[in-house]
Write a protein that holds these residues in place. Structure first.
Motif, PDB file in Angstrom:
ATOM      1  N   ASN A  67       1.500  -2.691  -6.370  1.00  0.00           N
ATOM      2  CA  ASN A  67       1.241  -1.419  -5.250  1.00  0.00           C
ATOM      3  C   ASN A  67      -0.411  -1.207  -5.327  1.00  0.00           C
ATOM      4  OD1 ASN A  67       4.293  -0.558  -6.062  1.00  0.00           O
ATOM      5  ND2 ASN A  67       3.731  -0.181  -3.724  1.00  0.00           N
ATOM      6  N   SER A  68      -0.779  -0.631  -4.301  1.00  0.00           N
ATOM      7  CA  SER A  68      -2.405  -0.420  -4.140  1.00  0.00           C
ATOM      8  C   SER A  68      -2.237   1.025  -3.578  1.00  0.00           C
ATOM      9  CB  SER A  68      -3.087  -1.183  -3.354  1.00  0.00           C
ATOM     10  OG  SER A  68      -2.764  -1.145  -2.065  1.00  0.00           O
ATOM     11  N   VAL A  69      -3.105   2.022  -4.049  1.00  0.00           N
ATOM     12  CA  VAL A  69      -3.733   3.174  -3.421  1.00  0.00           C
ATOM     13  C   VAL A  69      -5.061   3.090  -3.158  1.00  0.00           C
ATOM     14  CG1 VAL A  69      -3.419   5.639  -3.686  1.00  0.00           C
ATOM     15  CG2 VAL A  69      -1.602   4.171  -4.996  1.00  0.00           C
ATOM     16  N   THR A  70      -5.387   3.457  -2.079  1.00  0.00           N
ATOM     17  CA  THR A  70      -6.655   3.484  -1.597  1.00  0.00           C
ATOM     18  C   THR A  70      -7.387   4.749  -1.750  1.00  0.00           C
ATOM     19  OG1 THR A  70      -6.702   1.791   0.184  1.00  0.00           O
ATOM     20  CG2 THR A  70      -8.266   3.105   0.267  1.00  0.00           C
ATOM     21  N   MET A  71      -8.393   4.919  -2.628  1.00  0.00           N
ATOM     22  CA  MET A  71      -9.046   6.112  -3.083  1.00  0.00           C
ATOM     23  C   MET A  71      -9.855   6.646  -1.813  1.00  0.00           C
ATOM     24  SD  MET A  71      -8.385   6.511  -6.316  1.00  0.00           S
ATOM     25  CE  MET A  71      -9.336   7.728  -7.108  1.00  0.00           C
ATOM     26  N   THR A  72     -10.092   7.864  -1.524  1.00  0.00           N
ATOM     27  CA  THR A  72     -10.521   8.343  -0.398  1.00  0.00           C
ATOM     28  C   THR A  72     -11.802   8.892  -0.830  1.00  0.00           C
ATOM     29  OG1 THR A  72      -9.628  10.500  -0.364  1.00  0.00           O
ATOM     30  CG2 THR A  72      -8.346   8.785   0.776  1.00  0.00           C
ATOM     31  N   ALA A 104       0.741  -1.317  -0.053  1.00  0.00           N
ATOM     32  CA  ALA A 104      -0.026   0.077   0.084  1.00  0.00           C
ATOM     33  C   ALA A 104       0.709   1.389   0.015  1.00  0.00           C
ATOM     34  CB  ALA A 104      -0.916   0.230   1.382  1.00  0.00           C
ATOM     35  N   ILE A 105       0.335   2.360  -0.647  1.00  0.00           N
ATOM     36  CA  ILE A 105       0.898   3.593  -0.683  1.00  0.00           C
ATOM     37  C   ILE A 105      -0.234   4.464  -0.498  1.00  0.00           C
ATOM     38  CG2 ILE A 105       2.241   5.264  -2.254  1.00  0.00           C
ATOM     39  CD1 ILE A 105       3.457   3.363  -3.917  1.00  0.00           C
ATOM     40  N   ALA A 106       0.305   5.303   0.495  1.00  0.00           N
ATOM     41  CA  ALA A 106      -0.752   6.374   0.968  1.00  0.00           C
ATOM     42  C   ALA A 106      -0.763   7.610   0.175  1.00  0.00           C
ATOM     43  CB  ALA A 106      -0.730   6.564   2.670  1.00  0.00           C
ATOM     44  N   LEU A 150       7.401  16.181  -1.468  1.00  0.00           N
ATOM     45  CA  LEU A 150       6.674  14.853  -1.799  1.00  0.00           C
ATOM     46  C   LEU A 150       7.683  13.548  -1.204  1.00  0.00           C
ATOM     47  CD1 LEU A 150       5.363  15.520  -5.430  1.00  0.00           C
ATOM     48  CD2 LEU A 150       3.884  15.555  -3.057  1.00  0.00           C
ATOM     49  N   THR A 151       7.136  12.383  -1.049  1.00  0.00           N
ATOM     50  CA  THR A 151       7.640  11.253  -0.687  1.00  0.00           C
ATOM     51  C   THR A 151       7.414  10.387  -1.745  1.00  0.00           C
ATOM     52  OG1 THR A 151       7.340  11.424   1.578  1.00  0.00           O
ATOM     53  CG2 THR A 151       7.774   9.248   0.716  1.00  0.00           C
ATOM     54  N   TRP A 152       8.734   9.883  -2.481  1.00  0.00           N
ATOM     55  CA  TRP A 152       8.488   8.890  -3.745  1.00  0.00           C
ATOM     56  C   TRP A 152       9.041   7.830  -3.310  1.00  0.00           C
ATOM     57  CZ3 TRP A 152       7.125  10.571  -8.766  1.00  0.00           C
ATOM     58  CH2 TRP A 152       7.328  12.027  -8.886  1.00  0.00           C
ATOM     59  N   THR A 153       8.101   6.756  -3.838  1.00  0.00           N
ATOM     60  CA  THR A 153       8.147   5.446  -3.332  1.00  0.00           C
ATOM     61  C   THR A 153       8.643   4.471  -4.625  1.00  0.00           C
ATOM     62  OG1 THR A 153       6.641   5.678  -1.396  1.00  0.00           O
ATOM     63  CG2 THR A 153       6.992   3.405  -2.371  1.00  0.00           C
ATOM     64  N   ALA A 154       9.384   3.553  -4.430  1.00  0.00           N
ATOM     65  CA  ALA A 154      10.018   2.641  -5.483  1.00  0.00           C
ATOM     66  C   ALA A 154       8.592   1.580  -5.599  1.00  0.00           C
ATOM     67  CB  ALA A 154      11.036   1.800  -5.245  1.00  0.00           C
ATOM     68  N   ILE A 155       8.289   1.509  -6.773  1.00  0.00           N
ATOM     69  CA  ILE A 155       7.066   0.552  -7.104  1.00  0.00           C
ATOM     70  C   ILE A 155       7.556  -0.831  -6.910  1.00  0.00           C
ATOM     71  CG2 ILE A 155       5.605  -0.267  -8.942  1.00  0.00           C
ATOM     72  CD1 ILE A 155       5.734   2.584 -10.199  1.00  0.00           C
ATOM     73  N   ASP A 156       6.831  -1.535  -6.338  1.00  0.00           N
ATOM     74  CA  ASP A 156       7.008  -3.154  -5.754  1.00  0.00           C
ATOM     75  C   ASP A 156       6.773  -3.815  -7.004  1.00  0.00           C
ATOM     76  OD1 ASP A 156       6.959  -5.468  -4.683  1.00  0.00           O
ATOM     77  OD2 ASP A 156       6.248  -4.904  -2.850  1.00  0.00           O
ATOM     78  N   ILE A 157       7.634  -4.180  -7.880  1.00  0.00           N
ATOM     79  CA  ILE A 157       7.631  -4.916  -8.859  1.00  0.00           C
ATOM     80  C   ILE A 157       7.079  -6.491  -8.736  1.00  0.00           C
ATOM     81  CG2 ILE A 157       8.889  -3.493 -10.549  1.00  0.00           C
ATOM     82  CD1 ILE A 157      11.058  -5.588 -10.185  1.00  0.00           C
ATOM     83  N   ALA A 158       7.560  -6.935  -7.471  1.00  0.00           N
ATOM     84  CA  ALA A 158       7.293  -8.294  -7.118  1.00  0.00           C
ATOM     85  C   ALA A 158       5.925  -8.475  -6.611  1.00  0.00           C
ATOM     86  CB  ALA A 158       8.253  -8.711  -6.085  1.00  0.00           C
ATOM     87  N   ALA A 185      12.101  -1.666 -11.122  1.00  0.00           N
ATOM     88  CA  ALA A 185      12.130  -1.225  -9.454  1.00  0.00           C
ATOM     89  C   ALA A 185      12.908   0.244  -9.671  1.00  0.00           C
ATOM     90  CB  ALA A 185      13.139  -2.131  -8.808  1.00  0.00           C
ATOM     91  N   ASP A 186      13.310   0.795 -10.785  1.00  0.00           N
ATOM     92  CA  ASP A 186      13.547   2.124 -10.826  1.00  0.00           C
ATOM     93  C   ASP A 186      12.449   3.069 -11.260  1.00  0.00           C
ATOM     94  OD1 ASP A 186      16.378   1.899 -10.225  1.00  0.00           O
ATOM     95  OD2 ASP A 186      17.050   1.546 -12.246  1.00  0.00           O
ATOM     96  N   MET A 187      11.269   2.610 -11.103  1.00  0.00           N
ATOM     97  CA  MET A 187      10.182   3.376 -11.291  1.00  0.00           C
ATOM     98  C   MET A 187       9.620   3.828  -9.934  1.00  0.00           C
ATOM     99  SD  MET A 187       9.177   3.952 -14.316  1.00  0.00           S
ATOM    100  CE  MET A 187       7.573   4.555 -14.198  1.00  0.00           C
ATOM    101  N   TYR A 188       9.251   5.123 -10.010  1.00  0.00           N
ATOM    102  CA  TYR A 188       9.103   5.616  -8.541  1.00  0.00           C
ATOM    103  C   TYR A 188       7.525   6.521  -8.747  1.00  0.00           C
ATOM    104  CZ  TYR A 188      13.604   4.924  -6.562  1.00  0.00           C
ATOM    105  OH  TYR A 188      14.501   4.273  -6.232  1.00  0.00           O
ATOM    106  N   PHE A 189       6.907   6.405  -7.520  1.00  0.00           N
ATOM    107  CA  PHE A 189       5.347   6.831  -7.489  1.00  0.00           C
ATOM    108  C   PHE A 189       5.070   7.578  -6.536  1.00  0.00           C
ATOM    109  CE2 PHE A 189       1.156   5.800  -6.116  1.00  0.00           C
ATOM    110  CZ  PHE A 189       0.571   6.070  -7.083  1.00  0.00           C
ATOM    111  N   ALA A 190       4.372   8.858  -6.667  1.00  0.00           N
ATOM    112  CA  ALA A 190       3.629   9.591  -5.643  1.00  0.00           C
ATOM    113  C   ALA A 190       2.192   9.728  -5.887  1.00  0.00           C
ATOM    114  CB  ALA A 190       4.477  10.775  -5.603  1.00  0.00           C
TER     115      ALA A 190
END
Length: 121
Positions: free
Chosen positions: A38-43, A5-7, A27-35, A112-117
Motif C-alpha cells: 500500500n501507499s499513502v501520499t504525504m500532503t 493507494a490509501i488516502a 474512520l475507514t479501516w482498509t485491509a493492507i494489500d499483502i500482495a 491480510a487481517d492487518m488493517y490500516f487508517a
C-alpha cells in the motif's frame, strides 16, 4: 505492480458547531494489500498511521523510508502488532516518502487481517 493507494483521512477539529449533524469522525479501516503493498501520499502535513490486527496471532508491518535531512535512513521492518491489538506512529514527509521523492510512504504487512487508517494532522 503498483501499490494500492490509501488516502489520508481528515477528522473533525476541536471546534465543531453544536448544530452540526456529526460530532465525531468515523474512520475507514482498509485491509493492507499483502500482495501489492500500500501507499499513502504525504500532503506536506503530518500523518498519523493507525494499525489494527484482527488476527489471532501477532502480525508484522514494514514501512519503507528514504533518507532524511537528519541522517535517518532505516526502514521500520517487521514491527510486531500483537493479536487483537492496535499500533500507531506519526510521520512527516522528510525521510518517509519513498526514495523516488513521490511523497508516498510504502507499507506492507505479513497478513491480510492487518488493517490500516491514515489521519491528516
Amino acid at each position: 505492480m503498483a501499490a494500492t493507494a490509501i488516502a489520508p483521512q481528515d477528522v473533525l477539529g476541536a471546534y465543531v458547531s453544536e448544530g452540526a449533524t456529526a460530532q465525531l469522525t468515523t474512520l475507514t479501516w482498509t485491509a493492507i494489500d499483502i500482495a501489492n503493498t500500500n501507499s499513502v501520499t504525504m500532503t506536506g502535513r503530518k500523518v498519523l498511521f493507525l494499525f489494527r490486527n484482527d488476527d489471532v496471532a501477532t502480525q508484522t508491518v514494514t514501512i519503507t523510508s528514504s533518507e532524511n535531512p537528519w541522517g535517518r535512513s532505516a526502514n521500520i521492518t517487521t514491527e510486531d502488532v500483537a493479536a487483537s491489538a492496535y499500533a500507531a506512529r506519526m510521520f512527516e514527509p522528510p525521510g518517509w516518502e519513498n526514495a523516488l521523492g513521490s511523497r508516498q510512504i510504502i507499507l506492507t504487512a505479513s497478513d491480510a487481517d492487518m488493517y490500516f487508517a491514515a489521519i491528516n494532522l
